[in-house]
Design a protein around this motif. Structure first.
Motif, PDB file in Angstrom:
ATOM      1  N   LYS A  28       0.594  -1.152   0.134  1.00 34.15           N
ATOM      2  CA  LYS A  28       0.226   0.527   0.084  1.00 34.15           C
ATOM      3  C   LYS A  28       1.203   1.091   0.205  1.00 34.15           C
ATOM      4  O   LYS A  28       0.728   2.468  -0.788  1.00 34.15           O
ATOM      5  CB  LYS A  28      -1.250  -0.058   1.171  1.00 34.15           C
ATOM      6  N   ASN A  33       0.658   6.693  -7.251  1.00 34.22           N
ATOM      7  CA  ASN A  33       0.033   7.228  -7.447  1.00 34.22           C
ATOM      8  C   ASN A  33       0.800   8.607  -8.218  1.00 34.22           C
ATOM      9  O   ASN A  33       1.079   8.375  -9.193  1.00 34.22           O
ATOM     10  CB  ASN A  33      -0.659   7.775  -6.150  1.00 34.22           C
ATOM     11  N   ASP A  44      -6.709   8.247  -8.530  1.00 35.15           N
ATOM     12  CA  ASP A  44      -5.752   8.230  -6.747  1.00 35.15           C
ATOM     13  C   ASP A  44      -6.740   7.807  -6.010  1.00 35.15           C
ATOM     14  O   ASP A  44      -7.756   7.666  -6.011  1.00 35.15           O
ATOM     15  CB  ASP A  44      -5.714   9.581  -6.399  1.00 35.15           C
ATOM     16  N   GLU A  45      -6.475   7.143  -5.163  1.00 33.04           N
ATOM     17  CA  GLU A  45      -7.313   6.545  -4.213  1.00 33.04           C
ATOM     18  C   GLU A  45      -7.399   7.375  -3.070  1.00 33.04           C
ATOM     19  O   GLU A  45      -6.342   8.626  -2.767  1.00 33.04           O
ATOM     20  CB  GLU A  45      -6.804   5.051  -3.693  1.00 33.04           C
ATOM     21  N   ASN A  46      -8.491   7.272  -2.405  1.00 31.30           N
ATOM     22  CA  ASN A  46      -9.033   8.322  -0.897  1.00 31.30           C
ATOM     23  C   ASN A  46      -8.949   9.377  -1.974  1.00 31.30           C
ATOM     24  O   ASN A  46      -8.309  10.580  -0.585  1.00 31.30           O
ATOM     25  CB  ASN A  46      -8.111   8.316   0.267  1.00 31.30           C
TER      26      ASN A  46
END
Length: 143
Positions: A28, A33, A44-46
């Motif tokens: 992780k 990203n 992108d996550e979050n």
């Protein structure tokens, strides 16, 4: 002796579990990203969603409220160009309307800003030789 073997087995399973957890966390941590690779920001996550407004809900309708004094461009008295749009024929029966009296119904003005074109100026430096033999050169002048 038996309790030592049992304790060793428990610790070994715990180590295996912790190693897999560390592996997941490292994976992780090093995920690509938009800041560390060429991945687009939308992947992108979050990331915060950009299609949601930060404004709070109101009971008022959208747009100008009653009593609000609006502002708009004023029409000029003498426009640079006037284009008349007159009907030539009847939209219903097709008869010619060229000899019928006309009545101004509506008018509006459109403001067009002219296109800006670049202006190129070439500056040249010359020299002249005096009868005494001295060469005189001009200089670029500051604008």
């Amino acid at each position: 002796m038996n309790s030592d073997k049992k304790r060793i087995a428990e610790l070994e399973t715990k180590v295996i579990r912790l190693e897999s957890l560390i592996e997941k966390l490292l994976d992780k941590m090093h995920r690509k990203n938009s800041r560390n690779s060429s991945v687009s920001p939308s992947k992108d996550e979050n990331r915060p969603l950009k299609n949601q407004s930060f404004r709070t809900k109101s009971s008022k309708k959208a747009g100008g409220q009653p009593g609000h004094k609006g502002t708009t461009l004023k029409m000029v008295e003498n426009p640079d160009q006037i284009i008349n749009h007159k009907p030539d024929f009847c939209n219903f029966c097709g008869n010619d309307l060229s000899d019928q009296p006309e009545e101004l119904l509506l008018k509006r003005q459109v403001v067009d800003i002219p296109v800006i074109f670049p202006k190129y100026t070439e500056h040249r430096i010359f020299k002249k030789t005096c009868s005494c033999g001295h060469q005189n050169k001009s200089v670029f002048q500051k604008m």
